[in-house]
Scaffold this motif. Structure first.
Motif, PDB file in Angstrom:
ATOM      1  N   THR A 280      -4.393  -9.568   2.353  1.00  0.00           N
ATOM      2  CA  THR A 280      -3.221  -9.469   3.224  1.00  0.00           C
ATOM      3  C   THR A 280      -2.886  -8.021   3.542  1.00  0.00           C
ATOM      4  N   SER A 281      -3.385  -7.095   2.739  1.00  0.00           N
ATOM      5  CA  SER A 281      -3.104  -5.682   2.970  1.00  0.00           C
ATOM      6  C   SER A 281      -4.098  -4.836   2.189  1.00  0.00           C
ATOM      7  N   SER A 282      -4.566  -3.745   2.812  1.00  0.00           N
ATOM      8  CA  SER A 282      -5.447  -2.831   2.061  1.00  0.00           C
ATOM      9  C   SER A 282      -4.907  -1.410   2.191  1.00  0.00           C
ATOM     10  N   THR A 283      -5.564  -0.570   2.962  1.00  0.00           N
ATOM     11  CA  THR A 283      -5.063   0.803   3.104  1.00  0.00           C
ATOM     12  C   THR A 283      -3.808   0.815   3.976  1.00  0.00           C
ATOM     13  N   ARG A 284      -2.794   1.507   3.523  1.00  0.00           N
ATOM     14  CA  ARG A 284      -1.525   1.539   4.251  1.00  0.00           C
ATOM     15  C   ARG A 284      -1.164   2.941   4.689  1.00  0.00           C
ATOM     16  N   ALA A 285      -0.509   2.982   5.861  1.00  0.00           N
ATOM     17  CA  ALA A 285       0.003   4.255   6.340  1.00  0.00           C
ATOM     18  C   ALA A 285       1.301   4.574   5.613  1.00  0.00           C
ATOM     19  N   TRP A 286       1.505   5.847   5.382  1.00  0.00           N
ATOM     20  CA  TRP A 286       2.716   6.317   4.705  1.00  0.00           C
ATOM     21  C   TRP A 286       3.947   5.935   5.511  1.00  0.00           C
ATOM     22  N   ASN A 287       4.897   5.260   4.865  1.00  0.00           N
ATOM     23  CA  ASN A 287       6.201   5.001   5.474  1.00  0.00           C
ATOM     24  C   ASN A 287       6.202   4.070   6.681  1.00  0.00           C
ATOM     25  N   VAL A 288       5.136   3.300   6.868  1.00  0.00           N
ATOM     26  CA  VAL A 288       5.112   2.342   7.973  1.00  0.00           C
ATOM     27  C   VAL A 288       5.209   0.930   7.394  1.00  0.00           C
ATOM     28  N   PRO A 289       6.184   0.124   7.850  1.00  0.00           N
ATOM     29  CA  PRO A 289       6.311  -1.230   7.327  1.00  0.00           C
ATOM     30  C   PRO A 289       5.047  -2.050   7.602  1.00  0.00           C
ATOM     31  N   VAL A 290       4.617  -2.830   6.655  1.00  0.00           N
ATOM     32  CA  VAL A 290       3.429  -3.660   6.799  1.00  0.00           C
ATOM     33  C   VAL A 290       3.857  -5.051   7.256  1.00  0.00           C
ATOM     34  N   GLY A 291       3.290  -5.478   8.388  1.00  0.00           N
ATOM     35  CA  GLY A 291       3.580  -6.816   8.903  1.00  0.00           C
ATOM     36  C   GLY A 291       5.063  -7.066   9.103  1.00  0.00           C
ATOM     37  N   GLY A 292       5.804  -6.000   9.367  1.00  0.00           N
ATOM     38  CA  GLY A 292       7.227  -6.151   9.646  1.00  0.00           C
ATOM     39  C   GLY A 292       8.077  -6.252   8.389  1.00  0.00           C
ATOM     40  N   ALA A 293       7.446  -6.380   7.238  1.00  0.00           N
ATOM     41  CA  ALA A 293       8.224  -6.519   6.004  1.00  0.00           C
ATOM     42  C   ALA A 293       8.821  -5.165   5.611  1.00  0.00           C
ATOM     43  N   VAL A 294      10.004  -5.217   5.047  1.00  0.00           N
ATOM     44  CA  VAL A 294      10.621  -3.982   4.582  1.00  0.00           C
ATOM     45  C   VAL A 294      10.102  -3.698   3.175  1.00  0.00           C
ATOM     46  N   PHE A 295       9.534  -2.557   2.983  1.00  0.00           N
ATOM     47  CA  PHE A 295       9.114  -2.214   1.621  1.00  0.00           C
ATOM     48  C   PHE A 295       9.348  -0.740   1.365  1.00  0.00           C
ATOM     49  N   THR A 296       9.607  -0.427   0.141  1.00  0.00           N
ATOM     50  CA  THR A 296       9.775   0.969  -0.246  1.00  0.00           C
ATOM     51  C   THR A 296       8.488   1.414  -0.908  1.00  0.00           C
ATOM     52  N   PRO A 297       7.801   2.403  -0.351  1.00  0.00           N
ATOM     53  CA  PRO A 297       6.538   2.794  -0.942  1.00  0.00           C
ATOM     54  C   PRO A 297       6.721   3.339  -2.357  1.00  0.00           C
ATOM     55  N   ALA A 298       5.901   2.851  -3.249  1.00  0.00           N
ATOM     56  CA  ALA A 298       5.887   3.452  -4.582  1.00  0.00           C
ATOM     57  C   ALA A 298       5.445   4.895  -4.383  1.00  0.00           C
ATOM     58  N   LYS A 299       5.862   5.758  -5.250  1.00  0.00           N
ATOM     59  CA  LYS A 299       5.643   7.184  -5.014  1.00  0.00           C
ATOM     60  C   LYS A 299       4.178   7.536  -4.731  1.00  0.00           C
ATOM     61  N   MET A 300       3.276   7.060  -5.571  1.00  0.00           N
ATOM     62  CA  MET A 300       1.860   7.364  -5.356  1.00  0.00           C
ATOM     63  C   MET A 300       1.049   6.076  -5.360  1.00  0.00           C
ATOM     64  N   SER A 301       1.348   5.187  -4.427  1.00  0.00           N
ATOM     65  CA  SER A 301       0.644   3.905  -4.379  1.00  0.00           C
ATOM     66  C   SER A 301      -0.834   4.117  -4.041  1.00  0.00           C
ATOM     67  N   ASN A 302      -1.682   3.348  -4.686  1.00  0.00           N
ATOM     68  CA  ASN A 302      -3.107   3.428  -4.381  1.00  0.00           C
ATOM     69  C   ASN A 302      -3.444   2.853  -3.004  1.00  0.00           C
ATOM     70  N   HIS A 303      -2.497   2.119  -2.400  1.00  0.00           N
ATOM     71  CA  HIS A 303      -2.703   1.647  -1.022  1.00  0.00           C
ATOM     72  C   HIS A 303      -2.803   2.821  -0.054  1.00  0.00           C
ATOM     73  N   PHE A 304      -2.129   3.914  -0.366  1.00  0.00           N
ATOM     74  CA  PHE A 304      -2.113   5.048   0.564  1.00  0.00           C
ATOM     75  C   PHE A 304      -3.427   5.823   0.566  1.00  0.00           C
TER      76      PHE A 304
END
Ligand SMILES: [Zn+2]
Length: 234
Positions: A45-69
């Motif tokens: 449902t999700s792999s690499t994510r852009a910094w500070n961009v909501p994924v699929g419209g969902a509101v999420f707060t990025p963990a400080k050093m998420s491995n998705h980034f």
């Protein structure tokens, strides 16, 4: 250290193409092996994510050093016997079918891989790079983010480098999509009533797959990268 965004296609992976750092690809292959062994599919449902961009419209707060980034994590649901196990289902380990338990156990026993269920996020798998080697995380972060911004952000136009085009939510849109649609129509592929509307939807993805099959392109993945673009005459 090599840092480069790559697309991963696994025999057991369904859903969106996985974008990952080249150094995470061997781990994805391992995850694919574990899924294969246990006869299940991984719906990413999700792999690499852009910094500070909501994924699929969902509101999420990025963990400080998420491995998705940095392209070292996936979020997934598990499909087995036609049934999809989502976050709620996966959060209750004891109630899961034995095949899924065996899959999760294999992840847990792996020397590097981590199952997010052990820290309250049962759809998540990563390699713990943010904790184990934070300096490498910091080096990879700007590289992956700039590649992601240039290549894949839906709706974001860039003049820096051509982006990969594929089916995603929200749909990618732009003149680059329109250009490949025009070529597909020219070559006799059916894009339905919407035609060359500049949105990379399911019909366009299907036409790309048919085109790749016809041209013997590898891999047949519905993703328009350099090779497919060239074959289309762009
Ligand atoms: Zn995650």
């Amino acid at each position: 250290m090599t840092t480069e965004l790559k697309t991963f296609i696994g025999s057991q992976f369904i859903g969106k193409p996985v974008l990952a750092d080249i150094e995470f690809i061997p781990h994805l292959e391992k995850i694919n092996d574990f899924a294969d062994t246990n006869g299940l599919n991984i719906f990413v449902t999700s792999s690499t994510r852009a910094w500070n961009v909501p994924v699929g419209g969902a509101v999420f707060t990025p963990a400080k050093m998420s491995n998705h980034f940095i392209g070292h994590a996936i979020d997934m649901n598990i499909k087995i016997g036609g049934k999809l196990f989502n976050s709620d289902a996966l959060s209750n380990f004891d109630s899961l079918p034995p095949a899924i338990q065996a899959f999760i156990t294999a992840i847990r026993k792996h020397p590097v891989l981590r199952w997010g269920g052990d820290f309250g996020d049962p759809v998540h798998i990563d390699d713990g790079l943010n904790i184990n080697i934070p300096d490498i995380w910091k080096q990879k972060f700007p590289i992956i983010q700039s590649e992601l911004n240039g290549l894949t952000q839906p709706g974001i136009r860039t003049e820096i480098s051509p982006r990969l085009l594929f089916l995603t939510t929200p749909l990618m849109q732009g003149d680059d999509v329109k250009a490949i649609q025009k070529k597909l129509i020219e070559k006799g592929f059916d894009l339905g009533t919407s035609g060359a509307d500049g949105f990379f939807g399911q019909t366009t993805a299907n036409a790309v797959i048919k085109f790749q099959e016809k041209e013997d392109l590898e891999p047949i993945d519905g993703i328009v990268g350099e090779k497919t673009k060239k074959a289309l005459g762009l």
